[in-house]
Design an enzyme around this catalytic site. Structure first.
Site, mmCIF file in Angstrom:
data_model
loop_
_atom_site.group_PDB
_atom_site.id
_atom_site.type_symbol
_atom_site.label_atom_id
_atom_site.label_comp_id
_atom_site.label_asym_id
_atom_site.label_seq_id
_atom_site.Cartn_x
_atom_site.Cartn_y
_atom_site.Cartn_z
ATOM 1 N N ASP A 440 0.755 -1.273 0.051
ATOM 2 C CA ASP A 440 -0.088 -0.037 -0.009
ATOM 3 C C ASP A 440 0.794 1.172 -0.160
ATOM 4 O O ASP A 440 1.766 1.249 0.796
ATOM 5 C CB ASP A 440 -0.873 -0.026 1.227
ATOM 6 C CG ASP A 440 -1.917 1.128 1.183
ATOM 7 O OD1 ASP A 440 -2.920 1.218 0.617
ATOM 8 O OD2 ASP A 440 -1.587 2.360 1.871
ATOM 9 N N LEU A 441 0.490 2.196 -0.856
ATOM 10 C CA LEU A 441 1.550 3.212 -1.124
ATOM 11 C C LEU A 441 1.297 4.236 0.095
ATOM 12 O O LEU A 441 0.232 4.589 0.466
ATOM 13 C CB LEU A 441 1.140 4.058 -2.534
ATOM 14 C CG LEU A 441 1.619 3.186 -3.721
ATOM 15 C CD1 LEU A 441 1.184 4.001 -4.920
ATOM 16 C CD2 LEU A 441 2.826 2.575 -3.580
ATOM 17 N N ASP A 483 -4.522 2.219 -4.379
ATOM 18 C CA ASP A 483 -2.931 2.242 -4.459
ATOM 19 C C ASP A 483 -2.567 1.194 -3.770
ATOM 20 O O ASP A 483 -1.368 0.988 -3.236
ATOM 21 C CB ASP A 483 -2.290 3.431 -3.668
ATOM 22 C CG ASP A 483 -2.912 3.508 -2.308
ATOM 23 O OD1 ASP A 483 -4.164 2.897 -2.124
ATOM 24 O OD2 ASP A 483 -2.432 4.337 -1.527
#
Length: 836
Positions: A440-441, A483
């Site tokens: 996960d960004l 994301d």
């Protein structure tokens, strides 16, 4: 049965004359009809009957010379007896006449008849009387009315059923009464409702030759009773009428006709052609659509017409495109017989119209045919066939799109599930474990918010490229939404591969990138799960749990799944997933708490509050989800959903209410900074009343820059008023209020209870209100729970009041009811705001 002439008579005109009641065929053959008896005959015959009427004892009468019907004279011997009618008690006479002319040749004196002749006369007379009485008894026992009128339409005989059908008092109906008088009597007793108001005309119609000559006629009596009259004419000119009670038949017919009428109406309303033929293939019923589909002149189709003739009409009218050019073949008996055996048949009609015929035989042999319009199906099928190659190509593209992400070209959730299934099969066949990395960004939302979605898309494409570059040939990656990315790693040759790959990815994704001339930094958090610690079916879920742990331990790191913290993480993760799902499904809804004018008691505004309409838990309060929503960066999305829905619902308020009711919304700092001004303005202008943004007081300090203040001015230009919410609970100063320049202050709900707690609380509230008044700001007091609090705060100078004392937060459906039932809260009309 005697062959002698017999006559039964009664007195008429007192005792002056006699009237025949019954004569047999032998009498008519000998003398002719009674009204044709000659004067020479009349006196002796009348004399015989009158004597018997006066004296009922049977006795022979003197022979007399009488005239036959043909005019010849003969010597007649008469024997008779008198009796009384069982019903009326009137005297009757019965006389038997015998031709004794032959006795003259034998030199016998007719005055001295004796022996066998006399005995025979008496026996015949007694038998005749018994037969007559038996006939009368049988006719009276018959329930249906029976009556006999003579040729002059005088009553000769009637049974009890006839008397009851005419009058309530049968004694009024006497023999010799004319038919006209009988009809008048029936009208008088309400037997013929059709005659009321037109009695004479109605009687003339009944007595007309045309009516009397009808062998059968239907008659309606009072009380919806119906009789069928059956008339016959005897050889002597008598009218014999039998009435049969046809009431039930008439009512059943009427009901059947009503049912049939409804059926026909329903069939005609049905748009598809429908028809029923009987077991002989003759037309029984069809709807208008069927008539139109078979003929240019719908009246050409007649009930009883054979199915083949109907089909020929359709062919000749050009109604069947398949038959064009082959009319003779289609109209042939052989073709028609072949078609009717098909339960399903497709027809092409003119104008590229297509019908499917459904045929079936029901139990009674009827043939039921229903047509279904298949035009669109046929055309679509044709289009599919014509474009089969393009469809194959499109299907391939659709399949690829179904498994891949449009933006990055990586696989999606479906692709991931398919790959995990293949990894699992391979593991069961060759051994080895499987690792899953959930990526996960970090700070991706900030990039989208500050640099725009195009920059966010560029970041996602770059991340996908960097992940691909570090993966081995047997490793797979998918973007599963937003994301988030997942990498599947086979661990047969290197059990540490998942952890090592995570470290590589953390470093690689921490490198900045440039987009649109700007440097962009993001980073990532990674959760790792591996078999056998995680079951295959829980591998992705556990990697997500590990990701959640990594993010809550500081982000920019990788964490391995551990059973020890599974329960807490799962609960939090479940709630987070539920919140994200709820955002996608639009489950966050506005609730409305009314605000009243402290001077008039009129409802002048509502605060729009957020509630979660959970499909299983029901209404969930903000305290249970707002913190998690902020961590998930969806608080702004929730605010936006509630804002848009509230404006949409408020447009349905009555015009008089919406013009005066202010909609107040709680908004975050991000909501102010990141709102699309044009879109916001369009939504706000759709509501005719005032829209207000309530800003948390704790975020408005002197340090706010000029950009933020200009943003507030833009909101004011849209017509949005600015309020400071929860004032008194934070650290704002008067200087900050002067910079922000709000339109209204809203006193923290916790301070409302201080008004009754002592003089210290009152002084604090009075000071806050005086500050607001000095800055020319409106003041709203919320959290009011008692009438005493409302009265004090109104007197202190609060111009708006809000709290459970007035109303709890409610959905829009209840708000409209509340507004309709309580336009003014009368208890507040006596307040004197500002008098404290």
């Amino acid at each position: 049965m005697t062959s002698d002439a017999v006559a039964v008579c009664r007195a008429q005109n007192g005792a002056a004359d006699v009237c025949p009641v019954y004569v047999n065929d032998a009498f008519i053959a000998l003398f002719g009809p009674m009204d044709m008896v000659s004067a020479e005959q009349h006196f002796p015959m009348t004399s015989m009957h009158r004597d018997l009427l006066d004296d009922s004892s049977g006795k022979p009468q003197d022979a007399a010379e009488l005239r036959r019907a043909d005019g010849s004279m003969f010597l007649a011997s008469a024997t008779g007896f008198g009796f009384k009618d069982e019903e009326t008690g009137e005297p009757r006479s019965c006389v038997t006449y015998r031709d004794v002319s032959s006795l003259l040749t034998e030199k016998r004196d007719p005055k001295h008849l004796s022996g066998p002749d006399k005995t025979g006369f008496q026996e015949d007379t007694v038998a005749l009387k018994a037969a007559y009485e038996r006939i009368l008894g049988a006719l009276n026992a018959h329930p249906d009315p029976i009556v006999i009128y003579d040729a002059d339409l005088r009553l000769v005989y009637r049974n009890d059923g006839y008397a009851a059908s005419v009058t309530d008092n049968p004694s009024e109906l006497v023999e010799g009464m004319r038919l006209r008088d009988v009809l008048l009597l029936a009208i008088e007793h309400g037997r013929y409702p059709a005659a009321v108001g037109r009695e004479e005309a109605w009687i003339e119609e009944i007595l007309s030759p045309n009516s009397l000559s009808q062998e059968a006629e239907n008659v309606e009596l009072a009380g919806d009773v119906h009789h069928k009259l059956i008339r016959s004419r005897a050889a002597n000119g008598d009218y014999v009428v039998i009435r049969l009670n046809s009431t039930e038949l008439v009512r059943e017919k009427r009901a059947a006709e009503a049912v049939q009428g409804r059926l026909i109406a329903a069939l005609n309303a049905y748009p598809a052609p429908f028809v029923i033929y009987d077991s002989d293939d003759c037309l029984v019923v069809c709807n208008d659509a069927y008539r139109d589909s078979m003929s240019n002149k719908p009246d050409d189709l007649k009930v009883g017409m054979h199915r083949t003739e109907v089909a020929r009409i359709a062919v000749r009218a050009g109604k069947i495109a398949n038959a064009v050019g082959r009319e003779e073949e289609w109209m042939s008996d052989a073709h028609q017989s072949m078609d009717v055996s098909k339960p399903v048949q497709d027809l092409e009609l003119p104008g590229d119209i297509h019908h499917r015929l459904l045929r079936s035989r029901v139990e009674n042999g009827d043939l039921v045919i229903l047509r279904i319009d298949t035009t669109e199906l046929v055309r679509q099928s044709r289009a599919l066939e014509q474009n089969s190659e393009e469809l194959k190509k499109a299907n391939a593209e659709i399949t690829h799109m179904a498994l891949h992400d449009d933006l990055t070209g990586l696989g999606n959730r479906r692709y991931l599930a398919k790959q995990l299934e293949e990894f699992t099969i391979r593991r069961s066949q060759t051994g080895g474990e499987i690792g899953a990395l959930h990526i996960d960004l970090d700070r991706f939302k900030q990039i989208n918010d500050t640099m725009g979605h195009r920059a966010g898309d560029d970041v996602l494409v770059e991340v996908a490229k960097r992940i691909r570059l570090v993966l081995g040939g047997s490793e797979e990656v998918a973007r599963i939404g937003g994301d988030e990315f997942v990498v599947l790693v086979p661990l047969a040759n290197d059990p540490k591969r998942a952890a090592d790959l995570a470290e590589v990815l953390l470093k690689d994704l921490a490198r900045p990138m440039h987009t649109h001339g700007k440097e962009c930094r993001f980073g990532a958090s990674i959760g790792i799960a591996q078999t056998p610690l995680s079951e295959v079916e829980n591998l992705l879920t556990n990697s997500d749990v590990a990701l959640y742990k990594a993010k809550h331990r500081g982000r920019g790191r990788a964490e391995m799944f551990d059973h020890s913290d599974l329960e807490d993480v799962r609960n939090a993760k479940t709630l987070a997933d539920d919140i994200l799902r709820a955002v996608e499904q639009g489950e966050f809804v506005p609730y409305y708490q009314p605000q009243v004018d402290s001077k008039t008691g009129q409802i002048v505004g509502v605060e729009v509050l957020t509630r979660w309409l959970h499909p299983e838990k029901g209404i969930v309060a903000p305290s249970e989800f707002l913190t998690f929503a902020a961590d998930l960066s969806v608080a702004g999305d929730i605010d936006r959903q509630v804002f848009e829905r509230a404006l949409y619902e408020a447009r349905r308020l009555p015009a008089a209410a919406s013009d005066i009711i202010t909609l107040s919304f709680n908004v975050s700092e991000d909501r102010v900074n990141l709102a699309d001004i044009d879109e916001l303005g369009h939504m706000v202008q759709a509501y005719p009343g005032q829209v207000s943004f309530e800003l948390l007081e704790t975020i408005f300090l002197e340090e706010q820059d000029d950009t933020f203040l200009r943003r507030l001015d833009q909101l004011r230009d849209l017509g949005i008023s600015i309020e400071v919410d929860d004032f008194g609970s934070g650290h704002a100063s008067v200087v900050a209020l002067q910079r922000i320049n709000p339109d209204r202050l809203k006193i923290d709900r916790r301070l409302a209870g201080l008004v009754t707690a002592g003089s210290g609380g009152l002084r604090l509230l009075r000071s806050i209100i005086e500050i607001a008044q000095a800055l020319e700001l409106g003041v709203t007091a919320e959290g009011i729970e008692t009438k005493e609090q409302a009265e004090i705060l109104a007197k202190l100078g609060c111009d708006r009041l809000q709290g459970y004392y007035f109303a709890e937060p409610m959905p829009f459906s209840e708000l409209t009811t509340f507004l309709a039932s309580q336009p003014v809260i009368s208890e507040l009309t006596a307040f004197e705001p500002g008098a404290g």
